[in-house]
Design an enzyme around this catalytic site. Structure first.
Site, PDB file in Angstrom:
ATOM      1  N   HIS A 113       6.724  -1.864   3.247  1.00 15.08           N
ATOM      2  CA  HIS A 113       5.536  -1.145   2.789  1.00 15.08           C
ATOM      3  C   HIS A 113       6.004   0.123   2.082  1.00 15.08           C
ATOM      4  O   HIS A 113       6.987   0.739   2.484  1.00 15.08           O
ATOM      5  CB  HIS A 113       4.621  -0.798   3.968  1.00 15.08           C
ATOM      6  CG  HIS A 113       3.323  -0.202   3.554  1.00 15.08           C
ATOM      7  ND1 HIS A 113       2.439  -0.862   2.723  1.00 15.08           N
ATOM      8  CD2 HIS A 113       2.744   1.015   3.828  1.00 15.08           C
ATOM      9  CE1 HIS A 113       1.378  -0.102   2.518  1.00 15.08           C
ATOM     10  NE2 HIS A 113       1.548   1.040   3.163  1.00 15.08           N
ATOM     11  N   CYS A 122       1.576  -2.509  -2.929  1.00 17.80           N
ATOM     12  CA  CYS A 122       1.819  -1.110  -2.568  1.00 17.80           C
ATOM     13  C   CYS A 122       3.042  -0.532  -3.275  1.00 17.80           C
ATOM     14  O   CYS A 122       3.087   0.665  -3.589  1.00 17.80           O
ATOM     15  CB  CYS A 122       1.990  -0.986  -1.052  1.00 17.80           C
ATOM     16  SG  CYS A 122       3.322  -2.017  -0.370  1.00 17.80           S
ATOM     17  N   HIS A 166      -1.014   5.753   0.013  1.00 20.94           N
ATOM     18  CA  HIS A 166      -0.531   4.367  -0.068  1.00 20.94           C
ATOM     19  C   HIS A 166      -1.697   3.417  -0.269  1.00 20.94           C
ATOM     20  O   HIS A 166      -2.872   3.798  -0.130  1.00 20.94           O
ATOM     21  CB  HIS A 166       0.237   3.998   1.206  1.00 20.94           C
ATOM     22  CG  HIS A 166      -0.607   3.978   2.449  1.00 20.94           C
ATOM     23  ND1 HIS A 166      -0.679   2.902   3.301  1.00 20.94           N
ATOM     24  CD2 HIS A 166      -1.439   4.918   2.988  1.00 20.94           C
ATOM     25  CE1 HIS A 166      -1.481   3.173   4.308  1.00 20.94           C
ATOM     26  NE2 HIS A 166      -1.959   4.393   4.140  1.00 20.94           N
TER      27      HIS A 166
END
Length: 199
Positions: free
Chosen positions: A82, A159, A94
């Site tokens: 991530h 992301c 994010h």
């Protein structure tokens, strides 16, 4: 030998060759999966070497002298990473998997997983990209996106794309390579499995 017996022997011979062919196909499929798995793991490890920073706890990262506002943070997850943009005071901007852009506490986002500073410099150099003019602009730009919802796509707009777009002005994702390779491996595995199934 009667004609019936000759036909029966020929049928048995054909069946045997058919099974041998399937067996060879299955073996080739399994070998291909093994080779692709090895190549994928080797490539993953080589890509990992492009970032010299080690994965550490959130506390260690926040306390690090190297971490600056506007930096890219890579967070370990099971099977993927991530990505987030650090905007100071322990906070990150994010994208989550429904496309929502959020401002959250890094400790909550990491949720106990290790993370590291990773500015993706080698990947950016390959793409002839340079960071935006100032860290202040990167932080300001990221914060301006909070509350928006993007058309999230795990491969083409994830992301990592968002984080690198904030930092470099152009989004990209090294995880695309991994997804393509995984698709190839899964496809080969299905081929091998189907060959064995219908022996």
């Amino acid at each position: 030998m009667s004609g019936f017996q000759r036909d029966e022997d020929q049928n048995q011979s054909s069946t045997s060759w058919w099974k041998i062919g399937l067996g060879i196909g299955a073996a080739v499929g399994v070998a291909w999966v093994a080779y692709e798995g090895y190549s994928y793991e080797k490539e993953r490890l080589e890509n990992n070497k492009t970032c010299e920073n080690l994965f550490v706890s959130v506390e260690e990262l926040i306390d690090s002298d190297e971490l600056e506002d506007g930096d890219l943070i890579e967070i370990q997850r099971l099977g993927y990473q991530h990505w987030a943009v650090y905007v100071g005071k322990g906070r990150v901007v994010h994208v989550i998997n429904n496309g929502k852009i959020k401002l959250d506490n890094l400790r909550e986002v990491a949720a106990g997983h290790l993370c590291r500073l990773n500015r993706h410099m080698p990947a950016a150099i390959r793409r002839e990209l340079e960071p935006r003019a100032s860290r202040e602009y990167i932080v300001s730009y990221a914060l301006q996106q909070v509350g928006r919802t993007i058309a999230y796509d795990v491969k083409y707009n994830n992301c990592e794309h968002f984080a690198t777009e904030c930092f470099y002005g152009t989004g990209f994702s090294e995880q695309e390579i991994n997804l393509d390779r995984n698709s190839t491996i899964c496809g080969s595995a299905r081929f091998g499995a189907s060959s064995v199934q219908y022996e």
